[in-house]
Design a protein around this motif. Sequence first.
Motif, mmCIF file in Angstrom:
data_model
loop_
_atom_site.group_PDB
_atom_site.id
_atom_site.type_symbol
_atom_site.label_atom_id
_atom_site.label_comp_id
_atom_site.label_asym_id
_atom_site.label_seq_id
_atom_site.Cartn_x
_atom_site.Cartn_y
_atom_site.Cartn_z
ATOM 1 N N VAL A 127 0.815 -1.018 -0.073
ATOM 2 C CA VAL A 127 0.088 0.080 0.281
ATOM 3 C C VAL A 127 0.707 1.034 -0.521
ATOM 4 O O VAL A 127 1.833 1.010 0.501
ATOM 5 N N ASP A 128 0.131 2.436 -0.388
ATOM 6 C CA ASP A 128 0.521 3.691 -0.081
ATOM 7 C C ASP A 128 0.594 4.426 1.256
ATOM 8 O O ASP A 128 0.102 2.824 2.065
ATOM 9 N N LEU A 129 1.553 5.382 1.393
ATOM 10 C CA LEU A 129 1.658 5.368 2.897
ATOM 11 C C LEU A 129 0.225 5.808 3.768
ATOM 12 O O LEU A 129 0.127 5.798 4.725
ATOM 13 N N GLY A 130 -0.481 7.104 2.084
ATOM 14 C CA GLY A 130 -1.821 6.842 3.152
ATOM 15 C C GLY A 130 -2.128 5.666 3.518
ATOM 16 O O GLY A 130 -3.291 6.329 4.564
ATOM 17 N N ALA A 131 -2.201 4.727 3.408
ATOM 18 C CA ALA A 131 -3.600 3.498 3.258
ATOM 19 C C ALA A 131 -3.051 3.245 4.527
ATOM 20 O O ALA A 131 -3.575 2.667 5.726
ATOM 21 N N ALA A 132 -1.603 3.159 5.221
ATOM 22 C CA ALA A 132 -0.943 2.435 6.001
ATOM 23 C C ALA A 132 -1.134 3.567 7.098
ATOM 24 O O ALA A 132 -1.328 1.903 7.700
ATOM 25 N N ALA A 133 -1.558 4.641 6.969
ATOM 26 C CA ALA A 133 -1.771 5.233 8.272
ATOM 27 C C ALA A 133 -2.951 4.678 8.609
ATOM 28 O O ALA A 133 -3.378 5.276 10.469
ATOM 29 N N GLN A 134 -3.463 4.006 8.333
ATOM 30 C CA GLN A 134 -4.998 3.356 8.780
ATOM 31 C C GLN A 134 -5.113 2.480 9.184
ATOM 32 O O GLN A 134 -6.021 2.369 9.999
ATOM 33 N N ALA A 135 -4.049 1.594 9.880
ATOM 34 C CA ALA A 135 -4.422 0.695 10.216
ATOM 35 C C ALA A 135 -3.893 0.082 11.922
ATOM 36 O O ALA A 135 -4.154 2.064 12.474
ATOM 37 N N ASP A 136 -4.673 -0.917 12.117
ATOM 38 C CA ASP A 136 -4.666 -0.141 13.704
ATOM 39 C C ASP A 136 -3.413 -0.444 14.239
ATOM 40 O O ASP A 136 -3.046 0.065 15.448
ATOM 41 N N VAL A 137 -2.632 -1.255 14.470
ATOM 42 C CA VAL A 137 -1.220 -1.511 14.355
ATOM 43 C C VAL A 137 -0.484 -0.923 12.933
ATOM 44 O O VAL A 137 -0.098 -1.874 12.228
ATOM 45 N N LEU A 138 0.819 0.138 14.013
ATOM 46 C CA LEU A 138 1.923 1.047 12.642
ATOM 47 C C LEU A 138 2.751 0.317 12.867
ATOM 48 O O LEU A 138 2.817 0.077 14.611
ATOM 49 N N GLU A 140 10.889 11.081 8.939
ATOM 50 C CA GLU A 140 10.203 11.423 7.807
ATOM 51 C C GLU A 140 9.270 10.774 7.584
ATOM 52 O O GLU A 140 8.425 11.244 6.849
ATOM 53 N N VAL A 141 9.641 9.097 7.567
ATOM 54 C CA VAL A 141 7.772 8.888 7.646
ATOM 55 C C VAL A 141 7.300 9.293 8.359
ATOM 56 O O VAL A 141 5.947 9.545 8.390
ATOM 57 N N LEU A 142 7.303 9.520 9.198
ATOM 58 C CA LEU A 142 6.126 10.305 10.518
ATOM 59 C C LEU A 142 5.464 11.633 10.059
ATOM 60 O O LEU A 142 4.558 11.460 10.076
ATOM 61 N N ALA A 143 7.258 12.349 9.415
ATOM 62 C CA ALA A 143 6.381 13.881 9.047
ATOM 63 C C ALA A 143 5.161 13.607 8.092
ATOM 64 O O ALA A 143 4.317 14.144 7.689
ATOM 65 N N ALA A 144 5.515 12.474 6.909
ATOM 66 C CA ALA A 144 4.751 11.450 5.750
ATOM 67 C C ALA A 144 3.427 11.255 5.791
ATOM 68 O O ALA A 144 2.099 11.922 5.541
ATOM 69 N N LEU A 145 3.247 10.709 7.225
ATOM 70 C CA LEU A 145 2.195 9.462 7.089
ATOM 71 C C LEU A 145 0.872 11.076 8.449
ATOM 72 O O LEU A 145 -0.626 11.223 8.348
ATOM 73 N N GLN A 146 2.011 11.657 9.997
ATOM 74 C CA GLN A 146 0.548 12.577 10.423
ATOM 75 C C GLN A 146 -0.328 13.211 10.102
ATOM 76 O O GLN A 146 -1.699 12.792 10.678
ATOM 77 N N PRO A 147 -0.600 13.575 8.265
ATOM 78 C CA PRO A 147 -1.633 14.414 8.356
ATOM 79 C C PRO A 147 -2.952 13.187 8.368
ATOM 80 O O PRO A 147 -3.817 13.705 7.920
ATOM 81 N N HIS A 148 -2.754 11.427 7.959
ATOM 82 C CA HIS A 148 -3.316 10.211 8.140
ATOM 83 C C HIS A 148 -3.466 10.218 8.763
ATOM 84 O O HIS A 148 -4.601 8.948 8.909
ATOM 85 N N LEU A 149 -2.993 10.387 10.128
ATOM 86 C CA LEU A 149 -2.907 9.280 11.361
ATOM 87 C C LEU A 149 -4.977 9.124 11.693
ATOM 88 O O LEU A 149 -5.183 9.903 11.681
ATOM 89 N N ARG A 150 -5.406 8.382 12.813
ATOM 90 C CA ARG A 150 -6.128 8.338 13.201
ATOM 91 C C ARG A 150 -6.084 7.640 14.868
ATOM 92 O O ARG A 150 -5.498 7.455 14.880
ATOM 93 N N PRO A 151 -6.871 9.082 15.282
ATOM 94 C CA PRO A 151 -6.749 8.685 17.095
ATOM 95 C C PRO A 151 -6.817 6.898 16.791
ATOM 96 O O PRO A 151 -7.774 5.989 16.986
ATOM 97 N N GLY A 152 -6.365 6.731 18.319
ATOM 98 C CA GLY A 152 -6.426 4.726 18.747
ATOM 99 C C GLY A 152 -5.581 3.841 17.811
ATOM 100 O O GLY A 152 -5.047 2.730 18.905
#
Lengths: 294, 294, 294, 294
Positions: A53-64, A76-88
Motif C-alpha cells: 500500500v501507499d503511506l496514506g493507506a498504511a496510516a489507517q492500520a490499527d497497529v503501525l 521522515e516517515v512520521l512527517a509523511a504519515l501525520q496528516p493521515h493518522l487516526r486516533p487509537g
Amino acid sequence: MTTTAFLGLGAMGFPMAAHLARRASAQGGRALVWNRTAARAADHAARHGSEAVDLGAAAQADVLLTCLPTSAEVDEVLAALQPHLRPGTVWVDCTSGHPEAAARQRALLAEVGVTFLDAPVSGGTNGAQAGTLTVMVGGDEAALRRVEGELAFAGKVVHVGGSGTGFAVKAVNNALLAVNLWAAGEGLAVLGRAGVDLGAALNVINASSGRSNASENLIGQRVLSREFPATFALGLLAKDAGIAAELTATVKGSAPVLAQVAALMRGAAGVVGPEADHTAALKLIEAMNGLELR
Amino acid sequence: MTTTAFLGLGAMGFPMAAHLARRASAQGGRALVWNRTAARAADHAARHGSEAVDLGAAAQADVLLTCLPTSAEVDEVLAALQPHLRPGTVWVDCTSGHPEAAARQRALLAEVGVTFLDAPVSGGTNGAQAGTLTVMVGGDEAALRRVEGELAFAGKVVHVGGSGTGFAVKAVNNALLAVNLWAAGEGLAVLGRAGVDLGAALNVINASSGRSNASENLIGQRVLSREFPATFALGLLAKDAGIAAELTATVKGSAPVLAQVAALMRGAAGVVGPEADHTAALKLIEAMNGLELR
Amino acid sequence: MTTTAFLGLGAMGFPMAAHLARRASAQGGRALVWNRTAARAADHAARHGSEAVDLGAAAQADVLLTCLPTSAEVDEVLAALQPHLRPGTVWVDCTSGHPEAAARQRALLAEVGVTFLDAPVSGGTNGAQAGTLTVMVGGDEAALRRVEGELAFAGKVVHVGGSGTGFAVKAVNNALLAVNLWAAGEGLAVLGRAGVDLGAALNVINASSGRSNASENLIGQRVLSREFPATFALGLLAKDAGIAAELTATVKGSAPVLAQVAALMRGAAGVVGPEADHTAALKLIEAMNGLELR
Amino acid sequence: MTTTAFLGLGAMGFPMAAHLARRASAQGGRALVWNRTAARAADHAARHGSEAVDLGAAAQADVLLTCLPTSAEVDEVLAALQPHLRPGTVWVDCTSGHPEAAARQRALLAEVGVTFLDAPVSGGTNGAQAGTLTVMVGGDEAALRRVEGELAFAGKVVHVGGSGTGFAVKAVNNALLAVNLWAAGEGLAVLGRAGVDLGAALNVINASSGRSNASENLIGQRVLSREFPATFALGLLAKDAGIAAELTATVKGSAPVLAQVAALMRGAAGVVGPEADHTAALKLIEAMNGLELR
C-alpha cells in the motif's frame, strides 16, 4: 479483526512482516506493507500474501510497525504519515532508534491520539526468519498489552520502562556486543603474537568463563573463517554504540569502557568502511597488531 | 599402575584431587596429596581415600600436579621438590600462572629430566566438583598425551601450543571475563540512571547479542542479588588481567581495551579490597555512577 | 684529572659526548668515545677532539657513560666490558632503560666494584646540542654527587630515588608525552570534523589551560605542517610508554589512561611503522577520523 | 559611545565586568551589570562604577555579554530578555556552552535581529582579574570585529569558525586539560608506588617533554600541596569534557582517550563530589592506587 501495517522491508523487516502476513491469514486480519522502493513491497505481497500500500493507506492500520535504519528515517516517515493518522492507532517502532528521538516522536504522535512504543528487536536475520526475536519495549504498558499478540515475529516481549527505554536497552545491548567482540579480537591478537593456535584458544574460551555471544557465534564463523559476511553493518553497530555513549552523557553516567569501545568502533568504521560486516572491525585490531586472525 | 601427587588443596584443588583419588581407587593406582597446611591433606585422605604425604614422597610420583594461587608459590614448591625429583616425571601445573614463569620452570625442570606442562583450568568450583573442567595445556604435546588420561577432573583437554601458552590462554580468558563483566556493569549503571528496570534489561540482554557468561551467570546471581559470594577473589582476577596486559607488552601487541580493564580491575581491587568476590569490582562502577545495581 | 668514556654516539650521544670533550679540553681531562660503528667515533674525535677507543680502553675510564637504544644494548655492552672494568668506576647510563634492567645491571656491576646510576635524559637533540638536558638519576646519591660535575651536557640534574627510579621517571615522562600528544591529536581531529580552523584552534589551546609541551612544540611544527621530521622514532616512544605500563603492573598500580595510550602507540607503530617520527602516530587518528590534520 | 551589559557576575564574570566598567569610564560609554542575586550587581556597581540594572534595561545595550554556568542558564536569560531585545545588538556569550545550544540560540536571536557569538574564555580567575583572557569566538566574523574592542578583559581574541565553534574549541581545550591532569596524576601514582620522590619527579617532568599546563601549574600547587583550592569545580570540568565527547558523537569522530577521560572525570565527580576543585579528581586515582600524592 486487526489491520497491521509494516513499514520498512529491509533485511530484518522483510521476514518480520512475513510473520504478520501469516498471522493475518490465519486470524482473518489484514497485513499491509510499505517500502521506500515500492517493488520490494510488491515482492513481499507476491511471496507472503501481504498487501502493498501507499503511506496514506498504511496510516489507517490499527497497529503501525516501523523497522528503519535510524530514527532519522522514522522522523521522515512520521512527517509523511501525520496528516493521515487516526486516533487509537498504536505505533510500534522496531528501529534501533535514539532515546531522545522517542521522546520527540511520542509527543508528536500523542497530539493526534496515536500511542508510540519504542520496540527494537534483537536476534538478527535468523531470529527474524524463525519468528523468535526478542522485543524490548519502552512506553505505555497497557498499549503494549493490547498489541502484543500482533507481534508475530517475537519469541519474547519485555516491557523495560517508560518511553525511550526500549531504545536505551537496545543501544546498551549492542554496545556490549561491540565490547565483547572487540575484546575477543584483542585477546586473540595477543595470543596469535604469542604463537598460540587461535582455533584451539577459541575452543577453550568458549568452554570457559570468558565466553560471550561474540566469541561463540561470531569470531569463529566470521573472523577466523575470514568470511566477514555482511549481515549487520559496522556503521550501524558504531551508531548503536554511539547512542549508548550519548545516553551515558545525557544521564550524567560514567562508562569508560563503553565510551572507549564506541570510539574504537567509529574509528574502525573509518578505517575499514561502514558498510563492512560489524565483525570486520577486528581488521583494525589486526593492523594494530601486524597479524591476521585466522 | 600410576602414582599421581596433587599439591595445593584449595577451593579448586581439593575437589580436583578427589577425582584423582577416585580414579586411583578404580584403576589400582595411588593418589598422593600435599598441602601447606597438612591438616587439610589429612582431611582429604580421610574423605576421599587419597594418601597425605610430605614433599619428598610427593616428588616420587609419575605425575605431579600443582594448583596454587600464583606462579610465585609454584616457584617455592619447585625449589623444595627439586632435590627429590626423578627423571620421567610429568609436572602438570594447573595454577593460573605467568607465561614467563613457565619458561623458567620448564627450563629448571628439564635439567632434572622432568617435563613441565602449564595446564590451567576453567570452570570454577562447580566444574571442579563435577569433574568437567576445561584444561588448556601448553608444552610438549607427546607428554600431554601420555598423562591426559590421569586428568580425571577434566571435561575437556585442549593443547594450545608451546610452553607458556596454556597460561597465556588462561590469562586472556580471564581478561575477557573481566572485560565482559565490567562492561555489563557499566551498561546496567547507565540504564539504571535512565530509569530502566535492571532485571528486565538483563533478561533482554541475556536473550540478545550482548550476552556473555558474565551477564548470564554472574550479574543476576551475584550483583543484582547483592550477594557477591566470595568464590573467586577480585585480587586474583586483577592479577590474571594484569598477566594478559604484561603478555601484550612482551609480544609487543596492542590491546587497548584489555589494558584499560586490567587497570580498572586493579583500581577496583584497591577501592573494594582484593579479597572481595570478583563481581564486587562493580561497586567501583556504582560509586562512579552514584547508584546501586539492583 | 678525570677520564670519561662515552659509549653510543647516536643522535643524542654524539652531541652529548661533544660537551664532555669540550670540558676535558678546558679542565685537562680525557674524553674517550666508542661506537658500534667505529667510523662514527673517529668522526667524533676529528670534530670534537675526543679520543676514539675500543671497549677495553673505555673500561678504564673513571666515569663511563652509555646512551643506547634500549636496555638490551646496554646488557650487551656490559657483558663485553665486564672483564675489563675496575673498582671505583661510576657507570652513568643515559639510555631510556627499563627499571628491572637497572636492578640487574646494578647488581652485576656491584660485584666488580662499579657503581651503576640510571640517568636518562630529556630535552631532545636540541637540548643535547645546547648542553641543557635534564638528567633524572636513580641510584646511590653520593656517587652521583661525585660525578655530577662531569655531566657537561646537563642543564639540570635531579636525583629521584633508588636504583631504577631514573628509568621509571623517564618512562612516565614519555608516557605523559604520548598521552598529551595523542589527546591533542584527537581533539584537533574532532574540531577538524566540526569545521574549525585547526591553526586557530591550536593557537587558542596554546594560550589556554589545555596546552602541553606536545601542543606547543610538536603539533604545529610537525603535524599541521605535515613534516613529521624523524627525530624521535615512534617505536621508541611506544617502547617507553610500554615500560611505564609494565612498571604499573610491577608495582600493582592502576593507570587506565597510560595503559590505553601505550596500547594505542603500539598500535600506531604497527600501522604507521616504528621508524616514523613519534608524531606520526597521529596518522592513525587521521585514519580513524577520515581527515588530515592540517 | 557604546553601552555594554554584562550578565552573570560569578568568579569569572565579576572581574571581567570590572574591565568593561573601567573601559566605559575611560571612553565615555556605559557598563551595565546584572546578576541573578541583585546584591552582587549592586556590590559591583559600588566597587567598579558599573550600573546595576534589571533585565529589561540590560536588553537595550549595544553589546550584551553573558558568563553563566552552562547553556541552560543562557537559555533562561535569553527567554527573559527576548521581548526586550532590539535589532543590531551583538550578544557575546562567554559561557563554556554547548555547540548545539549555539545553533539554537543563534537562530532564535537572528529572528529579532540580534547577532549571537559564542565566545568562551580561558585563563581562569587570574586571567580575568589581569584582563589577559583568551577569547575563542565562533560566529559572524564581521560582528566580532565590530565589538572586539569592547572585550576589555581579553589578552587575545581568536575567531575560530562558524557558530558553535567557539564552544567546541573551549570544550576540547578543557577535555585536554582533563586528560593532561588525569594522566599526570596516574603517572605520579605509579611513581609513588615505585618509591620515587614525587616532588623531584614533578620537577623533572616539568623540565621535560611530558610537561603540560596541568603538570606545571596544578599538580604542585594544588595536589602535592594537598590544598585543592576550589576555583574551578570538578563538576564543571566533567561537564566540559562531556561536551567534547558529545561533539565527537555529533561529528561522528573517534576520540577514545577523550572519551575515556570524560567518563573518568564524571566518575570522579561521582566519588569525590562535583563541588570539589577539578584537581580533586585525582583523589579517585589515589583510591585506586592506595596512596596519597604528596
